[in-house]
Design a protein around this motif. Structure first.
Motif, PDB file in Angstrom:
ATOM      1  N   PHE A   1       7.336  47.262 -24.172  1.00 23.15           N
ATOM      2  CA  PHE A   1       8.734  46.880 -24.384  1.00 23.15           C
ATOM      3  C   PHE A   1       8.972  45.473 -23.841  1.00 23.15           C
ATOM      4  CE2 PHE A   1      10.566  47.300 -20.093  1.00 23.15           C
ATOM      5  CZ  PHE A   1       9.591  48.055 -19.445  1.00 23.15           C
ATOM      6  N   PHE A   2       9.911  44.798 -24.465  1.00 26.58           N
ATOM      7  CA  PHE A   2      10.184  43.405 -24.155  1.00 26.58           C
ATOM      8  C   PHE A   2      11.696  43.188 -24.086  1.00 26.58           C
ATOM      9  CE2 PHE A   2       5.863  41.948 -24.927  1.00 26.58           C
ATOM     10  CZ  PHE A   2       5.354  42.955 -25.738  1.00 26.58           C
ATOM     11  N   ARG A   3      12.095  42.101 -23.441  1.00 28.93           N
ATOM     12  CA  ARG A   3      13.519  41.839 -23.249  1.00 28.93           C
ATOM     13  C   ARG A   3      13.828  40.411 -23.658  1.00 28.93           C
ATOM     14  NH1 ARG A   3      16.404  42.885 -17.344  1.00 28.93           N
ATOM     15  NH2 ARG A   3      18.590  42.970 -18.075  1.00 28.93           N
ATOM     16  N   SER A   4      14.948  40.212 -24.298  1.00 31.58           N
ATOM     17  CA  SER A   4      15.308  38.851 -24.710  1.00 31.58           C
ATOM     18  C   SER A   4      15.707  38.026 -23.489  1.00 31.58           C
ATOM     19  CB  SER A   4      16.488  38.882 -25.684  1.00 31.58           C
ATOM     20  OG  SER A   4      17.023  37.560 -25.823  1.00 31.58           O
TER      21      SER A   4
ATOM     22  N   VAL B   1      13.285  45.054 -27.199  1.00 33.50           N
ATOM     23  CA  VAL B   1      12.562  45.518 -28.388  1.00 33.50           C
ATOM     24  C   VAL B   1      11.331  46.283 -27.903  1.00 33.50           C
ATOM     25  CG1 VAL B   1      11.146  43.421 -28.710  1.00 33.50           C
ATOM     26  CG2 VAL B   1      11.680  44.905 -30.663  1.00 33.50           C
TER      27      VAL B   1
ATOM     28  N   MET C   1       7.764  47.808 -29.099  1.00 29.07           N
ATOM     29  CA  MET C   1       6.730  47.742 -30.142  1.00 29.07           C
ATOM     30  C   MET C   1       5.818  48.951 -29.946  1.00 29.07           C
ATOM     31  SD  MET C   1       7.697  44.793 -31.235  1.00 29.07           S
ATOM     32  CE  MET C   1       6.382  44.682 -32.455  1.00 29.07           C
TER      33      MET C   1
END
Lengths: 102, 102
Positions: free
Chosen positions: B44-47, B55, B57
């Motif tokens: 998982f990633f964060r803006s 988001v 993946m």
């Protein structure tokens, strides 16, 4: 049938300590890329657990959208000129998919 | 032909101020999901520009991988029980794609 678009997932791994330095050029590249006629979506994200790991989510209306993007002045100036030298490696996958844009 | 896998892209939008509260449960859910037999990838990633926008993946070896994932005890406990109540909305897309796993 829902529109077909090119889904690009680009994992960028910064060299140790370079993660913070990627945010500004990625922000600039994002704004310029969204203005490309063929671009449908461009956002970048960072792993909260690994600050050197970024993922860029891109969508283009045509199969050659990524190739066209890579030839633009802004990708050459910012992507090739500033961002890529800060990276250890990149893993980019692209697929033509159908469905509504994100 | 390269292996076919289910590529899942899940955009999570936290309610205002809830972004930080997502990191711990997402970390726990990530670890449990990676142990699922059908899971190939889960990050998982964060803006950096919008701290409420994450988001996730995910990749699964079978077309029903996401459905199986959603039935697991850990998704019900962490995903449904903790994460989703923190969210304003979700945008999840999944596509069967071919190619090496990320």
């Amino acid at each position: 049938m829902a529109d077909v678009y090119l889904q690009v997932i680009a994992h960028y791994f910064a060299k140790p300590g370079n993660g913070d330095a990627l945010v500004k050029p990625l922000t600039e590249l994002a704004a310029a890329t969204r203005a490309e006629p063929g671009n449908l979506y461009y956002e970048f994200f960072r792993s909260p657990l690994d600050p050197e790991h970024f993922v860029i989510m891109e969508q283009y209306s045509h199969a050659d959208g990524l190739a066209v993007h890579r030839e633009t002045e802004h990708f050459q100036r910012i992507g090739v000129g500033i961002i890529i030298p800060l990276l250890e490696r990149r893993e980019v996958s692209s697929h033509l998919v159908s469905g509504d844009t994100a």
